[in-house]
Each structure stands twice: as structure tokens, then as C-alpha cells.
Design a protein around this motif. Sequence first.
Motif, short mmCIF file in Angstrom:
data_model
loop_
_atom_site.label_atom_id
_atom_site.label_comp_id
_atom_site.label_asym_id
_atom_site.label_seq_id
_atom_site.Cartn_x
_atom_site.Cartn_y
_atom_site.Cartn_z
N ASP A 295 19.44 68.12 24.67
CA ASP A 295 19.99 67.64 23.40
C ASP A 295 20.62 66.27 23.66
N ALA A 296 19.99 65.23 23.15
CA ALA A 296 20.47 63.87 23.42
C ALA A 296 21.87 63.64 22.90
N ASP A 297 22.23 64.26 21.78
CA ASP A 297 23.57 64.09 21.23
C ASP A 297 24.64 64.67 22.16
N ILE A 298 24.35 65.84 22.73
CA ILE A 298 25.28 66.44 23.69
C ILE A 298 25.42 65.55 24.92
N ALA B 1 25.03 62.36 25.06
CA ALA B 1 25.77 61.16 24.69
C ALA B 1 27.27 61.41 24.70
N VAL B 2 27.68 62.56 24.17
CA VAL B 2 29.11 62.89 24.16
C VAL B 2 29.63 63.02 25.59
N GLN C 131 29.95 59.55 27.12
CA GLN C 131 31.05 58.78 26.52
C GLN C 131 32.41 59.24 27.03
#
Length: 342
Positions: free
Chosen positions: A36-39, A41-42, A45
Motif C-alpha cells: 500500500d503506497a499510502d502506508i 508514504a506515512v 514521512q
Amino acid sequence: MGKLAIIGLGLIGSSMGLALRRAEPVNTEIVGFDKDADIGAVAFQMGAVQRLAPTLRDAVADATMIIVATPIISIRGVFEKIAPHLQKGAVVTDTASTKADVMRWARDTLPPGVHFVGGHPMAGKEQAGPGAAEPSLFDGRPYCIVSSGDVMPGAVSAVENLAKAVEAEPFFLDAEEHDSYAAAISHVPLIASIGLFNLARSSIAWRELANMAGPGFRDLTRLASGEPGMAHDICLTNRENILHWINRYIGELQRLADQVEQGEPQALYRILAETQMERDNFLVSPPKREPEGKDVDLPNAGEAFMDSMIGGYWRNRATEMTSALEERAKARSREERLRRRD
């Protein structure tokens, strides 16, 4: 150490990355991958990893250690995908809550020359995802390390050092021991939490129960707020051990129910008092694990003290309770007489 790859950047994977970066390992690059790219990214970050890999292949290429922190059911597939890209001598470990299936998957899928050592940090939260991660999640917690008989000692040492780096306490045992013990102290409490909440929620008096619910109910049902997928995977991969301990738990509940039903004050009080003392002793000074092969009959911490203490205390307590019971019996007798008059 070189390159260290974390596969799966949820709560455990991201907390692992944060804890490792806190330890500031020398000459180590921490690379992460999540499908999951969003996970991912978090996690990047918040500093859980130094670099995100675009693919599993890129994540594990040239890595000296790979930590697989995905859901249990996904682990076999991860092993199959990374197997062709692992360098000889690499150490692979995991963070799954059950171990027997994972050890078998590793044996069946990972190539010769790659060393697998199972891992399970006994830590977590009911919240999921990298947003709930923290570097102190493993501080002082047991970190179960499970190895096969033919694994290189250096690989076991590498995972032991990993556990120490995240400030956890290494705890060595085999897969069967791990899964049985984890069922007793982790998986059955999860099932019990779910069962207790469903018991109250399914009552026609749920609105009233919900408004009366205090810290006790909230504490005992906290685990029911955990990630359903994790609970699902645990039940599928540790079925027999969970059922064994659930049946023992049912037996203990029945024993307590029998005591309540029989209403024998001294016997009931003794169970309650001994349990309180044993749990308090466990919190302050847990029993030490004995060396393998040494048979030890663990003493009951409260037994001797209870035998000397309960007599005097119980005489006073019994007098109070007997008086209360006698008053209750008299009240019932008066009520019966009044009913007969009516």
C-alpha cells in the motif's frame, strides 16, 4: 550491518524502523516496502525508514537482514516472491503472532544459504497502521525468538541483537511452545475480550449496559478493538492451541460459577483472595524461567501466607457474612409469612 529491509510498514513494521533508527546502528541503511503506497508514504514521512523501495525485489536486493512484518496469512506469499532475490547468507525473520506455520513456510520456500529465524515481539496496540507506531513500543517487552535445529548460530545471534537493539528482552523457545503459550496469554484473552463485548452488545438491555459501563468493562474489552484481520489470521494459524486454552478457560469459569452457586462463603473468599495475591505477586516479581531440562514444582505464592493469614481474617469476615446471611434469611421468612397472609 549493511542494508536492512522491513517488509510491511504497519504498526509493528514502522515501530521496528523507528526503534532501530533510535538505536543509530552504524553503517546500516533501513529500507522499507509496503504494497500500500499510502502506508509506505506515512512510514517514510515519520522517519520509520530511510528509503522506500518501489518493489519487493528492490527492497531485499543485497539486504543482509529482512524483517517480514506483514499479516500472517501474507507471509508465505512474501517468502515466495523474495526467495529468488535474496543474497546468500541473508538472515530473514518475521514478527508474526504464530510460529509453526511460518517456520514451515520458510523451510518450504526460502533457498539454501538463506537463514530464517522466527521472531515475535510481544507488543502491540489496538490501533493499527504506521500512524500509531512509536519507537518505544518494544521497550522491556519479551521478544520471542524461534529457530530450527539446523540454523546457523550467527543467524540466531543476529535476531537476538535485533531484539536488543529495539530495547526488547530476547526469549528463546521452539515453535510448538510459542504457539501454545501465546494462545494462553495472548490469543485467548483476545477471544475473551470479543466474547464479553458481544455478550453485552447482544443483550436487549444494551443501551443501559453501555451507559453503565465503566473502566472494568472497557479494560476487559479493549482487545476487541484490535485489527480484525490480525485476529482472523491468528485463529486460522493457531486453531488447536486456541481451542485447548478456551476449553480450559471455560472450565475455570465453570469452577467459579459453581462456587458462586454453592454460596459457601469461606471457599469462595479463599479463591478470590488467593487469586488477588498471585496476580499482585506476578506483577511485582514474575516467576523466573528455569533452565531447560530442570523440573521445578512452582510454589503457590499465596498458599503459605493464606494458610496463616486467612484464619484470623476469616473469623471476622465469616462473622460479618453469617450475620448478613441470617438477616437475609429472616427477611425472606417475613416476606413468605406476609405472602401466605395475602
